[in-house]
Design a protein around this motif. Structure first.
Motif, PDB file in Angstrom:
ATOM      1  N   GLU A 120      50.387  42.344  42.330  1.00 27.37           N
ATOM      2  CA  GLU A 120      49.082  42.278  41.657  1.00 27.37           C
ATOM      3  C   GLU A 120      48.258  41.958  42.639  1.00 27.37           C
ATOM      4  OE1 GLU A 120      49.602  39.501  38.559  1.00 27.37           O
ATOM      5  OE2 GLU A 120      51.149  40.614  37.330  1.00 27.37           O
ATOM      6  N   VAL A 121      48.296  41.214  43.767  1.00 24.95           N
ATOM      7  CA  VAL A 121      47.338  40.933  44.781  1.00 24.95           C
ATOM      8  C   VAL A 121      46.516  42.091  45.376  1.00 24.95           C
ATOM      9  CG1 VAL A 121      46.534  39.618  46.591  1.00 24.95           C
ATOM     10  CG2 VAL A 121      48.326  38.653  45.224  1.00 24.95           C
TER      11      VAL A 121
ATOM     12  N   ASN B 143      50.366  48.966  39.965  1.00 24.39           N
ATOM     13  CA  ASN B 143      51.543  48.264  40.481  1.00 24.39           C
ATOM     14  C   ASN B 143      53.014  48.884  40.321  1.00 24.39           C
ATOM     15  OD1 ASN B 143      53.121  46.143  41.815  1.00 24.39           O
ATOM     16  ND2 ASN B 143      53.092  44.844  39.924  1.00 24.39           N
TER      17      ASN B 143
ATOM     18  N   ASN C 119      44.548  43.927  42.513  1.00 22.70           N
ATOM     19  CA  ASN C 119      43.512  43.397  42.290  1.00 22.70           C
ATOM     20  C   ASN C 119      42.266  43.709  43.235  1.00 22.70           C
ATOM     21  OD1 ASN C 119      43.964  42.075  39.652  1.00 22.70           O
ATOM     22  ND2 ASN C 119      44.996  40.409  40.762  1.00 22.70           N
TER      23      ASN C 119
ATOM     24  N   LEU D 290      41.201  47.271  42.771  1.00 20.22           N
ATOM     25  CA  LEU D 290      40.323  47.601  41.638  1.00 20.22           C
ATOM     26  C   LEU D 290      38.919  46.984  41.833  1.00 20.22           C
ATOM     27  CD1 LEU D 290      42.908  47.078  38.668  1.00 20.22           C
ATOM     28  CD2 LEU D 290      41.941  49.152  39.513  1.00 20.22           C
ATOM     29  N   SER D 291      38.933  45.729  42.558  1.00 15.96           N
ATOM     30  CA  SER D 291      37.846  45.216  42.798  1.00 15.96           C
ATOM     31  C   SER D 291      36.804  46.069  43.756  1.00 15.96           C
ATOM     32  CB  SER D 291      38.070  43.672  43.516  1.00 15.96           C
ATOM     33  OG  SER D 291      38.676  42.750  42.622  1.00 15.96           O
TER      34      SER D 291
ATOM     35  N   ARG E 107      45.640  47.327  36.445  1.00 16.74           N
ATOM     36  CA  ARG E 107      46.520  46.672  37.442  1.00 16.74           C
ATOM     37  C   ARG E 107      48.022  46.849  37.229  1.00 16.74           C
ATOM     38  NH1 ARG E 107      45.699  40.425  36.893  1.00 16.74           N
ATOM     39  NH2 ARG E 107      46.936  40.989  35.320  1.00 16.74           N
TER      40      ARG E 107
ATOM     41  N   TRP F  36      41.227  45.886  32.551  1.00 19.52           N
ATOM     42  CA  TRP F  36      41.915  45.514  34.020  1.00 19.52           C
ATOM     43  C   TRP F  36      43.228  45.315  34.127  1.00 19.52           C
ATOM     44  CZ3 TRP F  36      38.455  44.771  38.234  1.00 19.52           C
ATOM     45  CH2 TRP F  36      38.974  44.449  39.440  1.00 19.52           C
ATOM     46  N   ASP F  37      43.834  44.645  33.147  1.00 19.26           N
ATOM     47  CA  ASP F  37      45.300  44.208  33.218  1.00 19.26           C
ATOM     48  C   ASP F  37      46.077  45.287  33.028  1.00 19.26           C
ATOM     49  OD1 ASP F  37      44.826  41.390  33.477  1.00 19.26           O
ATOM     50  OD2 ASP F  37      44.670  41.279  31.124  1.00 19.26           O
TER      51      ASP F  37
END
Length: 228
Positions: free
Chosen positions: A50-51, A43, A54, A57-58, A39, A35-36
């Motif tokens: 990042e918001v 970005n 995220n 990806l969600s 992200r 995930w990191d």
């Protein structure tokens, strides 16, 4: 040729559907595991913060898992086909490394495989899938025997499946050759996991699971061909 028993046909169709959606299940597992990294890459590519990365990806993970659940458990499969087709194109569009005609052709083949898994069997869809699989098939560059076998053997077997000629044997041989190529050419797990290897890892991982989805499409096509 006698038709398949209903129990066996139902089991093969379920297995084919699972193979077809494996691409999306594997992508969801990969996103959750890395995930990191995803992200950060998102970005860097889009300067979205990042918001929003995220959030994107969600939505991708939730949408893929929900649609796969709908396909497996026979719940609004047409809606699931639309969701998966949209997400497949969105994933490629969001990654500049995949911006080429080869990748979009592969996504097109994946979308047709999704249709095979989600709509009532139709000969036009089966023929379209095999035709696109024929056009998008990638030859191996691993010695002359393998080149000849995959360049001519696989494409000839696709034609046999399309025409229904000796369907059981041609389907079995085609599945075997495609599975062999998956592990021989796209073994992404053998590459050292580093930033410099990320493009080739992404490509090989996508192609490996793409080949699994193609396997499912071939199996689904054969099961729904009357001559089987």
């Amino acid at each position: 040729m006698e038709p398949l028993p209903m129990e066996l046909k139902s089991a093969l169709v379920t297995l084919a559907r699972f193979f077809i959606i494996c691409n999306f299940l594997a992508d969801s597992v990969h996103l959750l595991h890395d995930w990191d990294l995803e992200r950060t890459l998102l970005n860097l590519n889009w300067r979205c913060g990042e918001v929003y990365a995220n959030l994107y990806l969600s939505c991708i993970v939730a949408g893929q898992l929900l649609a796969c659940f709908m396909v497996i458990f026979d719940s609004n499969r047409q809606v699931a086909a639309g969701i998966l087709s949209l997400l497949a194109n969105l994933r490629v569009a969001s990654n500049p490394m995949f911006w080429n005609m080869e990748m979009y052709a592969d996504v097109f083949a994946l979308v047709i495989a999704i249709l095979l898994a989600t709509i009532p069997p139709h000969r036009l869809v089966r023929c379209g899938f095999l035709f696109v699989a024929y056009l998008t098939y990638k030859n191996l560059n691993d010695g002359l025997p393998w080149q000849l076998l995959h360049r001519y053997g696989v494409k000839l077997l696709i034609i046999f499946v399309l025409s229904g000629y000796r369907l059981k044997w041609s389907t079995a041989m085609l599945l075997l050759l495609l599975a062999t190529q998956s592990f021989q050419a796209y073994a992404w797990w053998e590459l050292p996991y580093s930033l410099t290897n990320m493009p080739i890892i992404f490509y090989k991982r996508f192609q490996f699971w793409q080949m699994v989805s193609i396997l499912g499409g071939v199996l689904m096509t054969a099961v729904h061909t009357q001559e089987f």
